[in-house]
Design a protein around this motif. Structure first.
Motif, PDB file in Angstrom:
ATOM      1  N   ALA A 182      50.477  31.119 117.016  1.00  0.00           N
ATOM      2  CA  ALA A 182      49.145  31.099 116.196  1.00  0.00           C
ATOM      3  C   ALA A 182      49.278  32.447 115.164  1.00  0.00           C
ATOM      4  O   ALA A 182      48.739  32.328 114.138  1.00  0.00           O
ATOM      5  CB  ALA A 182      48.129  31.563 117.230  1.00  0.00           C
ATOM      6  N   GLN A 187      47.861  25.896 114.447  1.00  0.00           N
ATOM      7  CA  GLN A 187      46.650  25.609 114.927  1.00  0.00           C
ATOM      8  C   GLN A 187      47.159  25.350 116.503  1.00  0.00           C
ATOM      9  O   GLN A 187      47.692  24.567 116.960  1.00  0.00           O
ATOM     10  CB  GLN A 187      46.015  24.157 114.416  1.00  0.00           C
ATOM     11  CG  GLN A 187      45.613  24.409 113.054  1.00  0.00           C
ATOM     12  CD  GLN A 187      45.171  23.148 112.815  1.00  0.00           C
ATOM     13  OE1 GLN A 187      44.313  22.388 113.326  1.00  0.00           O
ATOM     14  NE2 GLN A 187      45.704  22.740 111.717  1.00  0.00           N
ATOM     15  N   GLN A 202      44.253  33.346 127.584  1.00  0.00           N
ATOM     16  CA  GLN A 202      43.121  33.495 127.001  1.00  0.00           C
ATOM     17  C   GLN A 202      43.019  35.165 126.549  1.00  0.00           C
ATOM     18  O   GLN A 202      42.750  35.603 125.564  1.00  0.00           O
ATOM     19  CB  GLN A 202      41.772  33.288 127.607  1.00  0.00           C
ATOM     20  CG  GLN A 202      41.887  31.676 127.951  1.00  0.00           C
ATOM     21  CD  GLN A 202      40.637  31.308 128.833  1.00  0.00           C
ATOM     22  OE1 GLN A 202      40.283  31.977 130.002  1.00  0.00           O
ATOM     23  NE2 GLN A 202      40.321  30.059 128.656  1.00  0.00           N
ATOM     24  N   LEU A 205      45.492  36.213 123.816  1.00  0.00           N
ATOM     25  CA  LEU A 205      45.077  35.723 122.357  1.00  0.00           C
ATOM     26  C   LEU A 205      43.946  36.758 121.912  1.00  0.00           C
ATOM     27  O   LEU A 205      43.992  37.080 120.662  1.00  0.00           O
ATOM     28  CB  LEU A 205      44.315  34.262 122.514  1.00  0.00           C
ATOM     29  CG  LEU A 205      45.457  33.362 122.532  1.00  0.00           C
ATOM     30  CD1 LEU A 205      44.687  31.997 122.728  1.00  0.00           C
ATOM     31  CD2 LEU A 205      46.263  33.229 121.444  1.00  0.00           C
ATOM     32  N   VAL A 206      42.719  37.074 122.803  1.00  0.00           N
ATOM     33  CA  VAL A 206      41.839  38.144 122.426  1.00  0.00           C
ATOM     34  C   VAL A 206      42.538  39.548 122.130  1.00  0.00           C
ATOM     35  O   VAL A 206      42.177  40.083 121.234  1.00  0.00           O
ATOM     36  CB  VAL A 206      40.894  38.271 123.626  1.00  0.00           C
ATOM     37  CG1 VAL A 206      39.835  39.385 123.162  1.00  0.00           C
ATOM     38  CG2 VAL A 206      40.086  36.980 123.822  1.00  0.00           C
ATOM     39  N   SER A 209      44.124  39.297 118.618  1.00  0.00           N
ATOM     40  CA  SER A 209      43.091  39.180 117.567  1.00  0.00           C
ATOM     41  C   SER A 209      43.484  37.888 117.119  1.00  0.00           C
ATOM     42  O   SER A 209      43.572  37.591 115.855  1.00  0.00           O
ATOM     43  CB  SER A 209      43.024  40.108 116.631  1.00  0.00           C
ATOM     44  OG  SER A 209      42.605  41.424 117.152  1.00  0.00           O
ATOM     45  N   THR A 211      43.404  33.260 117.187  1.00  0.00           N
ATOM     46  CA  THR A 211      42.665  32.169 117.583  1.00  0.00           C
ATOM     47  C   THR A 211      43.420  31.116 118.062  1.00  0.00           C
ATOM     48  O   THR A 211      44.591  30.668 117.620  1.00  0.00           O
ATOM     49  CB  THR A 211      42.054  31.579 116.308  1.00  0.00           C
ATOM     50  OG1 THR A 211      41.135  32.722 115.613  1.00  0.00           O
ATOM     51  CG2 THR A 211      41.032  30.322 116.632  1.00  0.00           C
ATOM     52  N   GLU A 213      43.312  27.744 121.499  1.00  0.00           N
ATOM     53  CA  GLU A 213      42.592  27.045 122.405  1.00  0.00           C
ATOM     54  C   GLU A 213      43.535  26.896 123.705  1.00  0.00           C
ATOM     55  O   GLU A 213      44.586  26.731 123.722  1.00  0.00           O
ATOM     56  CB  GLU A 213      42.351  25.366 122.115  1.00  0.00           C
ATOM     57  CG  GLU A 213      41.745  24.541 123.356  1.00  0.00           C
ATOM     58  CD  GLU A 213      41.617  23.078 122.856  1.00  0.00           C
ATOM     59  OE1 GLU A 213      40.603  22.263 123.484  1.00  0.00           O
ATOM     60  OE2 GLU A 213      42.479  22.683 122.030  1.00  0.00           O
TER      61      GLU A 213
END
Length: 303
Positions: A182, A187, A202, A205-206, A209, A211, A213
């Motif tokens: 990412a 994507q 998850q 990723l947060v 920073s 994005t 799935e």
């Protein structure tokens, strides 16, 4: 008896649901009263000693939070994987208990919960690598530092063009590979059959920073019609102390289904593991690098 089956494995949840049980996907620390307002007076839990000390202690704390005072906890585990130590930790919170069954190295203890505060859950671990801030929840693979095989894979693919491409991190663990993709403009979709790993990815990723799935799925069962240009994986091959290649072979079969024409699977593995024959089913297979006891393989689906 009414059984409430609480589980983090996507595969196990599928089996339990198909068998007609009342299931709940959850990990240590989740508040089960949102699903079942009245706490069960009997809880049975198998300690996952092979997932490390912090995870087993989080299981003990979770059991305490889910058991009402006077309730009974049956705790099963392996003597060689810290069972006696974890029972002592449980006893500090629950009160005195006793071992009620033995079979070889396997043990079952019974504890009756006294009133008192729930033990504190262990904190997540974490590290920074390849521009990514990894959040490693207790019990997640490579939670405290990058795995050597993953390091070899990412070092070798440092020049791989990923911008705008659809990339799948299959068996994502704490999410380093998918987050790395990412960061490079992909994507990114990250998949793991272990709910705790999904939560960890998850959080990665947060924290970074980024994005992407993240999907809780038994291999590719929950991916719908998604297809990908690149699939990256460091597949698991241990069940306890044994070497079991079934999951890795399912990963390779999923890659054959999910790769777009001309897409490539990149897989890193221990040198002796014979993944090449299965990867030939995806397409032309090459060994890209071999170092430190590991190898990186690629298979490209015909265009």
């Amino acid at each position: 008896m009414t059984l409430r089956a609480v589980e983090g494995s996507a595969a196990a949840l599928s089996v339990l649901t198909a068998a007609g049980y009342d299931t709940c996907a959850a990990v240590p620390g989740d508040a089960l009263p949102e699903r079942w307002p009245i706490r069960a007076r009997t809880i049975a839990m198998v300690l996952a000693g092979d997932r490390g000390n912090a995870y087993a202690l989080s299981q003990v704390a979770w059991a305490h939070a889910c058991t009402p005072p006077g309730g009974t906890l049956y705790l099963a585990g392996d003597r060689d994987k810290g069972f006696d130590r974890y029972v002592r930790a449980a006893g500090n919170a629950f009160g005195s208990g006793e071992t009620i069954a033995r079979d070889g190295g396997m043990r079952v203890a019974r504890l009756i919960r006294r009133p008192g505060p729930t033990p504190v859950y262990p904190e997540p671990e974490g590290y920074e690598a390849y521009g990514v801030k990894v959040v490693g929840l207790p019990g997640v693979f490579s939670a405290a530092k990058p795995d050597k095989a993953t390091t070899l894979l990412l070092d070798h693919l440092s020049e791989l063009e990923l911008h705008g491409r659809r990339v799948l991190d299959l068996g994502c663990g704490a999410g380093l590979i998918g987050a790395w993709a990412a960061l490079r403009g992909a994507q990114a979709t990250l998949v793991d059959g272990d709910l705790l790993s999904v939560r960890s990815a998850q959080a990665t990723l947060v924290a970074s920073s980024l994005t992407g799935e993240v999907v809780h799925s038994d291999v590719d069962a929950e991916l719908g019609e998604r297809t990908f240009d690149v699939i990256l994986t460091n597949p698991p091959f241990h069940v306890g102390r044994g070497v079991v290649l079934d999951v890795a072979r399912e990963f390779i079969a999923a890659a054959a289904r999910r790769l777009n024409p001309g897409g490539t699977l990149y897989l890193v593995a221990n040198e002796p593991l014979p993944y090449e024959p299965a990867m030939q089913g995806v397409g032309q297979t090459r060994e890209l690098v071999r170092a430190g006891g590991f190898k990186v393989l690629s298979s490209t689906r015909p265009a």
